[in-house]
Enzyme design. Structure first.
Site, short mmCIF file in Angstrom:
data_model
loop_
_atom_site.label_atom_id
_atom_site.label_comp_id
_atom_site.label_asym_id
_atom_site.label_seq_id
_atom_site.Cartn_x
_atom_site.Cartn_y
_atom_site.Cartn_z
N ASN A 88 -7.50 -2.56 14.40
CA ASN A 88 -8.89 -2.89 14.05
C ASN A 88 -8.96 -4.09 13.11
O ASN A 88 -9.99 -4.34 12.51
CB ASN A 88 -9.59 -1.67 13.44
CG ASN A 88 -8.96 -1.23 12.12
OD1 ASN A 88 -7.98 -1.83 11.66
ND2 ASN A 88 -9.50 -0.20 11.51
N GLU A 125 -9.74 -1.73 5.35
CA GLU A 125 -10.38 -1.43 6.62
C GLU A 125 -11.61 -2.32 6.82
O GLU A 125 -12.08 -2.94 5.87
CB GLU A 125 -10.78 0.05 6.65
CG GLU A 125 -9.61 1.03 6.51
CD GLU A 125 -8.78 1.19 7.78
OE1 GLU A 125 -8.89 0.32 8.69
OE2 GLU A 125 -8.01 2.16 7.86
N HIS A 178 -7.21 -4.46 10.31
CA HIS A 178 -6.98 -4.20 8.89
C HIS A 178 -5.71 -4.87 8.41
O HIS A 178 -4.76 -5.07 9.16
CB HIS A 178 -7.03 -2.70 8.54
CG HIS A 178 -5.85 -1.88 8.96
ND1 HIS A 178 -5.97 -0.78 9.78
CD2 HIS A 178 -4.53 -1.93 8.64
CE1 HIS A 178 -4.78 -0.22 9.95
NE2 HIS A 178 -3.88 -0.90 9.27
N ASP A 236 0.82 -1.21 0.00
CA ASP A 236 0.00 0.00 0.00
C ASP A 236 0.85 1.26 0.00
O ASP A 236 2.08 1.20 0.16
CB ASP A 236 -0.96 -0.01 1.21
CG ASP A 236 -0.28 -0.38 2.53
OD1 ASP A 236 0.96 -0.37 2.59
OD2 ASP A 236 -1.00 -0.67 3.51
C1 GLP Z 1 -0.53 0.45 8.69
C2 GLP Z 1 -0.27 -0.33 7.39
C3 GLP Z 1 -0.44 -1.79 7.55
C4 GLP Z 1 0.22 -2.22 8.85
C5 GLP Z 1 -0.55 -1.64 10.01
C6 GLP Z 1 0.09 -1.91 11.37
O1 GLP Z 1 -1.57 1.37 8.63
N1 GLP Z 1 -0.99 0.12 6.24
O2 GLP Z 1 0.09 -2.49 6.43
O3 GLP Z 1 0.21 -3.62 8.97
O4 GLP Z 1 -0.84 -0.28 9.84
O5 GLP Z 1 1.20 -1.10 11.57
P1 GLP Z 1 2.24 -1.28 12.74
O6 GLP Z 1 3.10 -2.43 12.36
O7 GLP Z 1 3.01 0.01 12.77
O8 GLP Z 1 1.47 -1.53 13.97
#
Ligand code: GLP
Length: 246
Positions: free
Chosen positions: A139, A146, A141, A70
């Site tokens: 959440n 989402e 995702h 992404d």
């Molecule tokens: C972000 C990314 C995800 C990631 C998630 C968790 O928003 N788009 O791909 O897995 O949040 O992030 P973190 O590893 O910093 O908790």
């Protein structure tokens, strides 16, 4: 929900470093077997240790192809918090990956919808993802899919949940600066990867991990879609695994 459910392979490690090392080990094994493997890659805090361990392994990525999950929409590529900048710091500048083999959605494409179509096409042309490494949001995702995302969705433009914007605000000067939209691989794209590795660390991820592994699949928790994939390995540290029953 459509499709068969498969039990996920869950591996729990004493700490973040061990979890990250195991993730790198799996990817290194794949690259030893298939040097031109196609890797799907995440951003976020969780995979930093994985990238460190991958770089430290000394494995060659000279023939590998990568596709990121992404990217924020409208954030300049050079912004330090763009996912492109993240990947440059975490991996591109520290490995022998060839720039032409590193793919990440262009969040500044003049026509973002066309960009999404081309991204899907590029994954297909590369032969599909051999392995996709994922983190998970609080959440549930995955990527930026989402709650409520369709499970057959492809790479597309999405609105970010307010909770996700708040979670990611720690990287920006203020909540206002956090982009409101992103381009993400869809759950349909994700489920086509031949193998999926999901990494989660820390107690704040424990509820999402429990739901992902143990709840009936529901679009309310996007990560539960991974139960429909036959080859998912979940790598956890002890804190992230704390609410699992088995
Ligand atoms: C972000 C990314 C995800 C990631 C998630 C968790 O928003 N788009 O791909 O897995 O949040 O992030 P973190 O590893 O910093 O908790």
């Amino acid at each position: 929900m459509p499709g068969n459910r498969y039990p996920m392979t869950v591996e729990v490690f004493p700490d973040y470093a061990a979890m990250s090392g195991r993730a790198a080990e799996i990817v290194v094994e794949l690259l030893q077997e298939k040097p031109d493997a196609v890797l799907g890659l995440p951003t976020g805090s969780t995979p930093l240790g994985f990238y460190d361990a991958l770089v430290a392994s000394g494995v060659s990525l000279a023939q590998a192809r990568t596709f990121n999950l992404d990217e924020y929409l409208g954030l300049p590529r050079t912004h330090p918090e763009s996912y492109y900048s993240f990947m440059k710091r975490a991996l591109y500048d520290r490995s022998d990956l060839r720039p032409e083999n590193c793919h990440i959605p262009d969040g500044n494409a003049p026509d973002p919808h066309e960009e999404c179509r081309c991204y899907e096409e590029a994954i297909r042309a590369a032969g599909g993802l051999d392995i996709l490494v994922l983190g998970v949001g609080h959440n549930g995702h995955i990527g930026f899919n989402e709650p409520g995302s369709q499970w057959d969705a492809r790479t597309r433009v999405v609105d970010l949940a307010e909770s996700t914007r708040r979670a990611n605000a720690r990287f920006f000067n203020s909540l206002d600066e956090v982009p409101r939209q992103a381009i993400t691989m869809g759950i349909g794209t994700i489920l086509e990867a031949r193998r999926i590795l999901l990494l989660a660390s820390g107690q704040e991820k424990a509820p999402a991990v429990r739901d992902m592994v143990e709840s009936a699949p529901t679009p309310d928790v996007p990560a539960t879609a991974l139960q429909l994939h036959p080859n998912v390995t979940v790598l956890l540290d002890r804190e992230a695994a704390a609410l699992l029953h088995r």
